[in-house]
Design a protein around this motif. Sequence first.
Motif, PDB file in Angstrom:
ATOM      1  N   LEU A 129       0.810  -1.222   0.000  1.00  0.00           N
ATOM      2  CA  LEU A 129       0.000   0.000   0.000  1.00  0.00           C
ATOM      3  C   LEU A 129       0.853   1.287   0.000  1.00  0.00           C
ATOM      4  CD1 LEU A 129      -2.213  -2.120   0.308  1.00  0.00           C
ATOM      5  CD2 LEU A 129      -3.328  -0.665   1.966  1.00  0.00           C
ATOM      6  N   SER A 130       0.174   2.429   0.031  1.00  0.00           N
ATOM      7  CA  SER A 130       0.867   3.695  -0.274  1.00  0.00           C
ATOM      8  C   SER A 130       2.011   4.040   0.685  1.00  0.00           C
ATOM      9  CB  SER A 130      -0.143   4.845  -0.317  1.00  0.00           C
ATOM     10  OG  SER A 130      -0.831   4.964   0.907  1.00  0.00           O
ATOM     11  N   THR A 167      -7.499   2.307  -6.711  1.00  0.00           N
ATOM     12  CA  THR A 167      -7.570   3.124  -5.502  1.00  0.00           C
ATOM     13  C   THR A 167      -7.684   4.600  -5.853  1.00  0.00           C
ATOM     14  OG1 THR A 167      -6.112   3.949  -3.736  1.00  0.00           O
ATOM     15  CG2 THR A 167      -5.039   2.888  -5.532  1.00  0.00           C
ATOM     16  N   ILE A 168      -8.132   5.400  -4.890  1.00  0.00           N
ATOM     17  CA  ILE A 168      -8.057   6.858  -5.039  1.00  0.00           C
ATOM     18  C   ILE A 168      -6.602   7.284  -5.255  1.00  0.00           C
ATOM     19  CG2 ILE A 168     -10.147   7.508  -3.798  1.00  0.00           C
ATOM     20  CD1 ILE A 168      -8.447   7.808  -1.237  1.00  0.00           C
ATOM     21  N   TYR A 192       2.882   3.326  -5.338  1.00  0.00           N
ATOM     22  CA  TYR A 192       1.582   2.628  -5.216  1.00  0.00           C
ATOM     23  C   TYR A 192       0.628   3.115  -6.309  1.00  0.00           C
ATOM     24  CZ  TYR A 192      -2.858   1.258  -2.903  1.00  0.00           C
ATOM     25  OH  TYR A 192      -4.091   0.739  -2.598  1.00  0.00           O
ATOM     26  N   PRO A 220     -12.134   3.794  -2.341  1.00  0.00           N
ATOM     27  CA  PRO A 220     -11.678   4.865  -1.427  1.00  0.00           C
ATOM     28  C   PRO A 220     -10.901   4.241  -0.255  1.00  0.00           C
ATOM     29  CG  PRO A 220     -14.088   4.845  -1.738  1.00  0.00           C
ATOM     30  CD  PRO A 220     -13.564   3.556  -2.276  1.00  0.00           C
ATOM     31  N   GLY A 221     -10.538   5.014   0.759  1.00  0.00           N
ATOM     32  CA  GLY A 221      -9.952   4.447   1.980  1.00  0.00           C
ATOM     33  C   GLY A 221     -11.021   3.612   2.670  1.00  0.00           C
ATOM     34  N   GLY A 232      -1.351   2.252   4.871  1.00  0.00           N
ATOM     35  CA  GLY A 232      -1.746   3.234   3.863  1.00  0.00           C
ATOM     36  C   GLY A 232      -1.870   4.626   4.463  1.00  0.00           C
ATOM     37  N   THR A 233      -2.256   5.572   3.617  1.00  0.00           N
ATOM     38  CA  THR A 233      -2.375   6.963   4.025  1.00  0.00           C
ATOM     39  C   THR A 233      -3.679   7.202   4.791  1.00  0.00           C
ATOM     40  OG1 THR A 233      -1.115   7.497   2.067  1.00  0.00           O
ATOM     41  CG2 THR A 233      -2.318   9.316   3.075  1.00  0.00           C
ATOM     42  N   THR A 234      -4.690   6.370   4.519  1.00  0.00           N
ATOM     43  CA  THR A 234      -5.992   6.554   5.165  1.00  0.00           C
ATOM     44  C   THR A 234      -6.122   5.760   6.480  1.00  0.00           C
ATOM     45  OG1 THR A 234      -6.922   4.754   3.826  1.00  0.00           O
ATOM     46  CG2 THR A 234      -7.164   6.982   2.960  1.00  0.00           C
ATOM     47  N   TRP A 328      -4.415  13.463  -3.514  1.00  0.00           N
ATOM     48  CA  TRP A 328      -5.483  12.493  -3.796  1.00  0.00           C
ATOM     49  C   TRP A 328      -6.840  13.188  -3.927  1.00  0.00           C
ATOM     50  CZ3 TRP A 328      -4.605   7.604  -0.168  1.00  0.00           C
ATOM     51  CH2 TRP A 328      -3.487   6.912  -0.622  1.00  0.00           C
TER      52      TRP A 328
HETATM   53  C1  LIG Z   1      -6.542   4.471  -0.214  1.00  0.00           C
HETATM   54  C2  LIG Z   1      -5.933   3.096  -0.179  1.00  0.00           C
HETATM   55  O1  LIG Z   1      -5.420   2.730  -1.388  1.00  0.00           O
HETATM   56  C3  LIG Z   1      -5.074   2.728   0.989  1.00  0.00           C
HETATM   57  N1  LIG Z   1      -5.888   2.691   2.183  1.00  0.00           N
HETATM   58  C4  LIG Z   1      -3.912   3.656   1.206  1.00  0.00           C
HETATM   59  O2  LIG Z   1      -4.087   4.606   1.931  1.00  0.00           O
HETATM   60  O3  LIG Z   1      -2.864   3.416   0.678  1.00  0.00           O
END
Ligand SMILES: C[C@@H](O)[C@H](N)C(=O)O
Length: 370
Positions: A129-130, A167-168, A192, A220-221, A232-234, A328
């Motif tokens: 993930l991100s 993903t977003i 990512y 989305p997240g 991830g970022t979310t 994003w």
């Molecule tokens: C948004 C999603 O791809 C993941 N939760 C991230 O933040 O990387």
Amino acid sequence: MFVKQLLRGAVKHAGSSPQFSVERLISAARGFSSSSQHFGGTHPPPCTDTEHPKVLITGGLGQLGVGLAKLLRRRFGKNNVILSDIRKPPNHVYNNGPFIFSDILDSKNLREIVVNNNISWLIHYSAVLSAVGENNVALAKEVNITGLHNILDIATDHGLRVFVPSTIGAFGPSSPRDPTPELCVQRPRTIYGVSKVHAELMGEYYHHRYGLDFRCLRYPGIISANSNPGGGTTDYAVQIFHTAVKTGCFECNLRSDTLLPMMYIDDCLRATLEFMEAPADSLLSRTYNISAMSFTPHDLVQEMQKVLPELKVTYNVDPVLQAIADGWPMVLEDIAARRDWGWKHEFDLSELVQTMLTHITTSSQRAQAN
Ligand SMILES: C[C@@H](O)[C@H](N)C(=O)O
Ligand SMILES: NC(=O)c1ccc[n+]([C@@H]2O[C@H](COP(=O)([O-])OP(=O)(O)OC[C@H]3O[C@@H](n4cnc5c(N)ncnc54)[C@H](O)[C@@H]3O)[C@@H](O)[C@H]2O)c1
């Protein structure tokens, strides 16, 4: 201790809001006690047809895979859904249906699994993930790009229907952010995001060139109560619930005004099943945005404070994550998914908060009782 306060807060809040009743808390808690993941009231009935797909889920031990396996097993039968990963599953997962080791970088082994188990649907959840990807670009390239090539080749060779989530994060600072349409500039600045744009384009290319039944949703997240996010970022929007219930405070690593699209896990998994079952001729596209709500940390905290008035949140911004989030989408437009295959979300911010808090409180009470 804080759990008791939470329930007291919930009951107090129930008096002031018709949407948040004690009955609702109790009935939600009952639902959770009989199933570890709840999928709203509209999950499809079990399939009676003998032509079930035989499903393989890769990367199945992450935030989303176990819940998806549960939903698909309810629909297609326990033994028709194989969960796989490179990690050892916890006992409750191992005992709940077929589990197999599968490294998506080992193409020969993956092919053997597909052939030996007569797989017809491949849900490709393995990914880096991100946030983790920015810390280990080489690993993200390997898993998200080389791994995807293996998946697409095997799916094409064996005539599979293949689902790859995007993903977003597949959008970037030069994309329109409010709202972000299906088709627009995509120049992400994370490995990512780059790997997910690559996946969208490769899948669509294989569809047009070789007839691969490639299907892709930009999630989305995702917010879930009983599975942890994978880096991830979310992630803050999941962690805040657990930490708040345990301690009554939370340190958020994104700015309080960071608006991002989010979705409750039940909506995400139901969307995935409905999209996989949609007739091919209804799909005018092979990659769709899906959306449910957008909120900032401030919005989320305000909604949580209706139940937990004592909740204290401080901000200690992580510059790497903030830069990612600032590029994003703020609001994801999903007109095409609603039009073509009838996508409809069920959880908004208030439903999400009620459901998450009920779920976490109930689990925590159960753990304390044992
Ligand atoms: C948004 C999603 O791809 C993941 N939760 C991230 O933040 O990387
Ligand atoms: N969770 C979200 O908020 C979100 C949002 C948008 C898109 N997605 C996408 O949905 C999918 C599932 O997400 P998730 O949150 O469950 O991810 P996660 O990070 O929680 O889990 C990923 C899984 O992949 C496995 N994996 C890593 N390398 C592997 C390899 N070589 N072979 C096999 N498995 C390997 C890991 O062990 C892990 O269990 C991912 O493709 C992700 O990009 C997730």
